[in-house]
Design an enzyme around this catalytic site. Structure first.
Site, PDB file in Angstrom:
ATOM      1  N   ASP A 156       0.821  -1.206   0.000  1.00 33.55           N
ATOM      2  CA  ASP A 156       0.000   0.000   0.000  1.00 33.55           C
ATOM      3  C   ASP A 156       0.857   1.260   0.000  1.00 33.55           C
ATOM      4  O   ASP A 156       1.875   1.336   0.712  1.00 33.55           O
ATOM      5  CB  ASP A 156      -0.879   0.030   1.251  1.00 33.55           C
ATOM      6  CG  ASP A 156      -2.322  -0.319   0.963  1.00 33.55           C
ATOM      7  OD1 ASP A 156      -2.757  -0.193  -0.195  1.00 33.55           O
ATOM      8  OD2 ASP A 156      -3.034  -0.706   1.918  1.00 33.55           O
ATOM      9  N   GLU A 174      -5.389   4.430  -3.170  1.00 30.20           N
ATOM     10  CA  GLU A 174      -6.828   4.628  -3.060  1.00 30.20           C
ATOM     11  C   GLU A 174      -7.294   5.777  -3.945  1.00 30.20           C
ATOM     12  O   GLU A 174      -6.605   6.795  -4.066  1.00 30.20           O
ATOM     13  CB  GLU A 174      -7.212   4.904  -1.604  1.00 30.20           C
ATOM     14  CG  GLU A 174      -6.944   3.740  -0.677  1.00 30.20           C
ATOM     15  CD  GLU A 174      -7.398   4.011   0.755  1.00 30.20           C
ATOM     16  OE1 GLU A 174      -8.067   5.048   0.990  1.00 30.20           O
ATOM     17  OE2 GLU A 174      -7.087   3.195   1.638  1.00 30.20           O
ATOM     18  N   GLU A 198     -14.210  -1.980  -1.928  1.00 32.10           N
ATOM     19  CA  GLU A 198     -14.443  -2.146  -0.488  1.00 32.10           C
ATOM     20  C   GLU A 198     -15.740  -1.478  -0.048  1.00 32.10           C
ATOM     21  O   GLU A 198     -16.053  -0.364  -0.457  1.00 32.10           O
ATOM     22  CB  GLU A 198     -13.281  -1.558   0.319  1.00 32.10           C
ATOM     23  CG  GLU A 198     -13.479  -1.682   1.821  1.00 32.10           C
ATOM     24  CD  GLU A 198     -12.249  -1.353   2.651  1.00 32.10           C
ATOM     25  OE1 GLU A 198     -12.326  -1.479   3.889  1.00 32.10           O
ATOM     26  OE2 GLU A 198     -11.219  -0.971   2.057  1.00 32.10           O
TER      27      GLU A 198
END
Length: 286
Positions: free
Chosen positions: A90, A122, A189
């Protein structure tokens, strides 16, 4: 039975993950440490060194506690402990949002210092430029849309996405933007199930669900949630496959009792003089 040390480089690469679209579901879990990576590696297709490490191992309230240095250190540990799984690290908050140049520099540092196969960031439409720049630099990148943990403070908490026509359209736009920008896969998600399933049908890259849909091309969970080690509230979408909270608590209770009544260490756990093996890890006495 001890897990064998990884000895052969048989890595699953990002391109192989991409080709799994519509095939046997991809098995993904988070991993943050060397021993856990060793245990998971034979069973999964992808290990994500998630910024959730800041909460799971470091005790922060959100993923915003993760730093680039933290992610690199845990990425190095997971790479040392694995030989087969595709390892994705990440990109923490603050390491890519400002510009495409910042994103590429951070991604390159992660890959150079860990040897991982890909990075993840993200965002959808708003981060398409960063995704495209990282991909153009030759670094495989995974997208992440829907509920974005790095944005929970801005969003007012962990809110399920896709409840209105407007948010459904936004999610679809995000998915298509990530795909067009060159991501090899995308995490979805915390969305309404039908929305994640529809996105999966409409885009050409694999979708990895977490609190999304069984129709996604793969599934991922936080390892501590999955094995029943999380000490705080566990999300609804988690299935616990073990109860390590009880295992650890019971072991600690037994250990404490044996230390206090002096039954540990016993004869088999001490070195008995001239006949003791010279190996600290044991061996036959002669």
């Amino acid at each position: 039975m001890a897990t064998k040390l990884p000895t052969t480089d048989i890595r699953i690469g990002a391109e192989l993950i991409r080709r799994r679209k519509g095939g046997v579901p991809l098995v993904c879990l988070t991993a943050y440490t060397y021993p856990v990576a060793r245990l998971l590696d034979p069973h999964v297709d992808l290990l994500l060194v998630g910024d959730s490490v800041s909460m799971v191992l470091h005790g922060h309230a959100t993923t915003l506690g993760a730093s680039l240095g933290m992610m690199i250190a845990h990425g190095q540990a997971v790479m040392r402990g694995s030989a087969r799984a595709c390892v994705v690290v990440d990109m923490p908050a603050g390491s890519y949002e400002d510009s495409a140049a910042q994103a590429v520099a951070s991604a390159r540092r992660i890959v150079d210092e860990t040897g991982c196969q890909a990075v993840k960031l993200e965002g959808g439409v708003d981060m398409a430029g960063q995704i495209a720049a990282i991909a153009a630099a030759g670094i495989p990148v995974m997208g992440h849309i829907g509920l974005l943990p790095q944005s929970v403070e801005k969003d007012g908490g962990y809110k399920i996405k896709g409840r209105t026509d407007e948010t459904v359209a936004a999610l679809m736009a995000d998915a298509r933007a990530v795909e067009k920008a060159g991501a090899f896969s995308v995490v979805i998600e915390g969305t309404i199930e039908a929305v994640a399933a529809d996105i999966t049908r409409r885009i050409a890259i694999p979708t990895i669900g977490i609190g999304a849909s069984g129709d996604c091309d793969g599934q991922i969970l936080v390892i501590d949630d999955m094995v029943g080690l999380t000490v705080d509230r566990v999300p609804k979408f988690v299935k616990e496959y073990a109860d390590l909270r009880s295992v650890i608590a019971n072991a600690a209770e037994r250990y404490a009792a044996e230390v206090r009544d002096r039954t540990f260490p016993g004869p088999s756990h001490v070195f008995s003089g001239s006949k003791a093996s010279s190996d600290l890890n044991g061996g036959d006495e002669s």
